[in-house]
Design an enzyme around this catalytic site. Structure first.
Site, short mmCIF file in Angstrom:
data_model
loop_
_atom_site.label_atom_id
_atom_site.label_comp_id
_atom_site.label_asym_id
_atom_site.label_seq_id
_atom_site.Cartn_x
_atom_site.Cartn_y
_atom_site.Cartn_z
N ASN A 43 0.85 -1.20 0.00
CA ASN A 43 0.00 0.00 0.00
C ASN A 43 0.88 1.25 0.00
O ASN A 43 1.94 1.29 0.64
CB ASN A 43 -1.02 0.00 1.14
CG ASN A 43 -0.44 -0.22 2.53
OD1 ASN A 43 0.60 -0.85 2.70
ND2 ASN A 43 -1.13 0.29 3.52
N GLU A 45 0.27 5.12 0.63
CA GLU A 45 -0.69 6.15 1.05
C GLU A 45 -0.22 7.54 0.61
O GLU A 45 0.93 7.71 0.15
CB GLU A 45 -0.87 6.08 2.57
CG GLU A 45 -1.46 4.73 2.98
CD GLU A 45 -1.73 4.61 4.47
OE1 GLU A 45 -1.29 5.48 5.25
OE2 GLU A 45 -2.40 3.62 4.85
N CYS A 54 -3.91 0.43 -2.72
CA CYS A 54 -3.79 -0.80 -1.95
C CYS A 54 -2.66 -1.68 -2.49
O CYS A 54 -2.28 -1.58 -3.67
CB CYS A 54 -5.10 -1.59 -2.03
SG CYS A 54 -6.44 -0.92 -1.03
N GLU A 56 -2.74 -4.85 -3.20
CA GLU A 56 -3.19 -5.73 -4.28
C GLU A 56 -3.18 -4.99 -5.61
O GLU A 56 -2.81 -5.55 -6.65
CB GLU A 56 -4.62 -6.24 -4.01
CG GLU A 56 -4.77 -7.04 -2.73
CD GLU A 56 -5.09 -6.19 -1.50
OE1 GLU A 56 -4.62 -5.04 -1.41
OE2 GLU A 56 -5.82 -6.69 -0.63
N CYS A 87 -10.07 -5.41 0.46
CA CYS A 87 -11.24 -4.51 0.43
C CYS A 87 -12.10 -4.85 -0.79
O CYS A 87 -11.68 -5.60 -1.68
CB CYS A 87 -10.79 -3.05 0.39
SG CYS A 87 -10.09 -2.53 -1.19
N CYS A 90 -10.53 -4.15 -4.15
CA CYS A 90 -9.45 -5.09 -4.50
C CYS A 90 -10.00 -6.47 -4.86
O CYS A 90 -9.44 -7.16 -5.71
CB CYS A 90 -8.41 -5.17 -3.40
SG CYS A 90 -7.35 -3.70 -3.42
N1 THU Z 1 -5.28 -1.75 2.31
C1 THU Z 1 -4.67 -2.53 1.37
O1 THU Z 1 -3.54 -2.25 0.94
N2 THU Z 1 -5.35 -3.61 0.93
C2 THU Z 1 -6.58 -3.99 1.36
O2 THU Z 1 -7.17 -4.90 0.80
C3 THU Z 1 -7.17 -3.32 2.51
C4 THU Z 1 -6.60 -2.00 2.84
C5 THU Z 1 -4.56 -0.56 2.81
C6 THU Z 1 -5.14 0.73 2.34
C7 THU Z 1 -4.64 1.68 3.40
O3 THU Z 1 -3.34 2.13 3.04
C8 THU Z 1 -4.53 0.83 4.65
O4 THU Z 1 -4.59 -0.51 4.21
C9 THU Z 1 -5.63 1.08 5.67
O5 THU Z 1 -6.86 0.99 5.10
#
Ligand code: THU
Length: 129
Positions: A43, A45, A54, A56, A87, A90
């Site tokens: 991820n 941000e 994300c 994925e 999520c 994803c």
């Molecule tokens: N996140 C992912 O990278 N993948 C997921 O499937 C769920 C959430 C990340 C997004 C964000 O940077 C952090 O987790 C908190 O939501």
């Protein structure tokens, strides 16, 4: 080394490289593609929160850019306390490049592997229009 162990190592390294200063929740993903290659993602941000991506999404984008078109296995890891589940967005991204044989491997804090098919995680997926 077994595929799953290789995926775990690559996802773990990607997770360690995650840029997650806002949520402080690091996620790593590794995809084994139909071309036999493994692609990692984490991820990433952003101070403008909706710009974040994300793990994925990163791994899948790298696979596609390199010519991979089918996910044989995807393993996801986080540094959270419980099993990481992708999520909704994803799951749809995984669905795009999956078939019924695609293995989705979710890990928990004890580094245990939990195996799923996309039909279990995203039943009634949007796939026709
Ligand atoms: N996140 C992912 O990278 N993948 C997921 O499937 C769920 C959430 C990340 C997004 C964000 O940077 C952090 O987790 C908190 O939501």
């Amino acid at each position: 080394m077994k595929n799953t162990q290789q995926l775990f190592k690559i996802a773990e390294t990607a997770m360690q490289n995650a840029h997650a200063p806002y949520s402080k929740f690091r996620v790593g993903a590794a995809v084994l593609a139909d071309n036999g290659k493994i692609y990692g993602g984490c991820n990433v941000e952003n101070i403008s929160y909706p710009c974040g991506t994300c793990a994925e999404a990163g791994a899948i984008a790298t696979m596609v850019a390199d010519g991979g078109r089918k996910i044989k296995q995807i393993l996801i890891i986080s540094d959270g306390k419980s099993m990481i589940t992708p999520c909704g967005a994803c799951l749809q991204r995984i669905k795009e490049f999956s078939d019924k044989n695609t293995k989705i491997i979710l890990t928990d804090a004890d580094k245990k592997f939990h195996h799923f098919r996309i039909s279990e995680l995203l039943p009634q997926a949007f796939e026709e229009f």
